[in-house]
Motif scaffolding. Structure first.
Motif, short mmCIF file in Angstrom:
data_model
loop_
_atom_site.label_atom_id
_atom_site.label_comp_id
_atom_site.label_asym_id
_atom_site.label_seq_id
_atom_site.Cartn_x
_atom_site.Cartn_y
_atom_site.Cartn_z
N MET A 1 1.36 -1.37 -0.46
CA MET A 1 0.12 -0.34 0.65
C MET A 1 1.13 1.06 -0.12
O MET A 1 1.98 1.74 1.07
N GLN A 2 0.53 2.32 -1.17
CA GLN A 2 1.24 3.38 -0.90
C GLN A 2 0.87 4.05 0.44
O GLN A 2 -0.03 4.34 0.55
N VAL A 3 1.95 4.94 0.77
CA VAL A 3 1.35 6.63 1.91
C VAL A 3 0.34 7.09 1.95
O VAL A 3 -0.71 6.63 2.25
N ASP A 4 -0.13 7.90 0.52
CA ASP A 4 -1.11 8.24 0.82
C ASP A 4 -2.34 7.80 0.17
O ASP A 4 -3.15 7.76 0.92
N ASP A 5 -2.28 6.28 0.28
CA ASP A 5 -3.48 5.30 0.14
C ASP A 5 -4.09 4.89 1.36
O ASP A 5 -4.72 4.54 1.74
N ALA A 6 -2.54 4.58 2.50
CA ALA A 6 -2.11 4.37 4.43
C ALA A 6 -2.92 5.49 4.72
O ALA A 6 -4.14 5.25 5.60
N ILE A 7 -2.80 6.63 4.89
CA ILE A 7 -2.89 7.55 4.86
C ILE A 7 -4.88 8.14 4.89
O ILE A 7 -5.46 8.10 5.83
N ARG A 8 -5.42 7.91 3.42
CA ARG A 8 -6.87 7.86 3.21
C ARG A 8 -7.17 6.51 3.88
O ARG A 8 -8.27 7.08 4.47
N ALA A 9 -6.89 5.92 4.35
CA ALA A 9 -7.35 4.81 4.49
C ALA A 9 -8.14 4.28 5.74
O ALA A 9 -8.77 3.52 6.38
N ARG A 10 -6.65 4.10 6.37
CA ARG A 10 -7.05 4.57 7.87
C ARG A 10 -8.40 5.83 8.37
O ARG A 10 -8.31 6.21 8.48
N LYS A 11 -8.75 4.60 9.33
CA LYS A 11 -9.46 5.43 10.75
C LYS A 11 -9.67 4.04 11.70
O LYS A 11 -9.34 4.04 11.82
N SER A 12 -9.99 5.26 12.71
CA SER A 12 -10.64 4.70 13.78
C SER A 12 -11.76 2.87 13.74
O SER A 12 -13.02 3.99 13.35
N VAL A 13 -11.17 2.25 14.39
CA VAL A 13 -11.99 1.30 14.63
C VAL A 13 -12.20 0.98 15.25
O VAL A 13 -11.67 1.33 16.76
#
Length: 223
Positions: free
Chosen positions: A1-13
């Motif tokens: 996963m690219q850094v940009d994708d990880a930033i956008r995909a991360r959320k509080s679970v």
């Protein structure tokens, strides 16, 4: 996963599967996170990683302690800031959306109490992290811990794991200190849940709003 994708995909679970997370994977994430920046490179973060029987003991003892209405139901370190607009509206919007997904009606104090208690179960995540800091350090070192935690969260997301950072763990710190043998000269700052998201849980459908760039950024000196 690219850094940009990880930033956008991360959320509080806030609901996790029981699937275990191997120690080797947790170690890999922390090995990467140690490259996080810190002011004058002091690297003030300390982290206690709990799983298995220790995690279960921590959960049980904190929840039991919480029910006694103890004196340590607030952070041990100073927290004097007061939230005003627009921060209160953002906070209330998130709470309303989250509790709506869970099905907790406004004013249901018993249900609110139970949901708050989910923090101390790491939302069923198999791994919990407790972050501490030397009491002699100043507010800038708390900023460093935040950077370190963000690095952990992004590294975890890039490896298919999810997280939830939890300020709730700076409450009831006397139990956490005892169970994990945290030295008296360290503050318990916060915690984090780490595991695999339960995508079937309604609460995990929550995606919190983000403010547009124009609301927080000012540009100076550009042509």
């Amino acid at each position: 996963m690219q850094v940009d994708d990880a930033i956008r995909a991360r959320k509080s679970v806030r609901a996790f599967k029981a699937d275990p997370v191997p120690l080797s994977l947790v170690t890999e994430i922390l090995e990467l996170a140690r490259y996080a920046p810190s002011g004058t490179n002091i690297q003030p973060w300390k982290v206690h990683v709990v799983a298995g029987e220790v995690r279960a003991r921590l959960e049980a003892e904190v929840l039991a302690h919480r029910d006694t209405d103890p004196a340590d139901k607030g952070a041990e370190f100073p927290r004097t800031s007061k939230r005003k607009e627009p921060y209160t509206t953002r906070m209330r919007t998130l709470g309303k959306e989250m509790y709506g997904l869970i099905g907790i009606p406004k004013g249901d104090q018993a249900a609110n109490w139970r949901q708050w208690g989910r923090n101390y179960q790491f939302f069923d995540a198999p791994v919990g992290l407790i972050f501490t800091i030397d009491k002699d350090l100043d507010a800038m070192s708390f900023l460093d811990i935040g950077i370190f935690m963000q690095t952990i969260m992004l590294a975890a997301k890039a490896r298919g794991l999810d997280t939830c950072s939890q300020g709730a763990w700076n409450n009831f710190w006397s139990v956490t200190r005892r169970v994990l043998n945290v030295p008296d000269d360290e503050y318990i700052v916060c915690g984090m849940s780490l595991g695999y998201a339960d995508e079937s849980a309604p609460v995990n459908a929550l995606v919190s709003e983000r403010e547009p760039l124009a609301s927080f950024a000012s540009f100076h000196g550009f042509e």
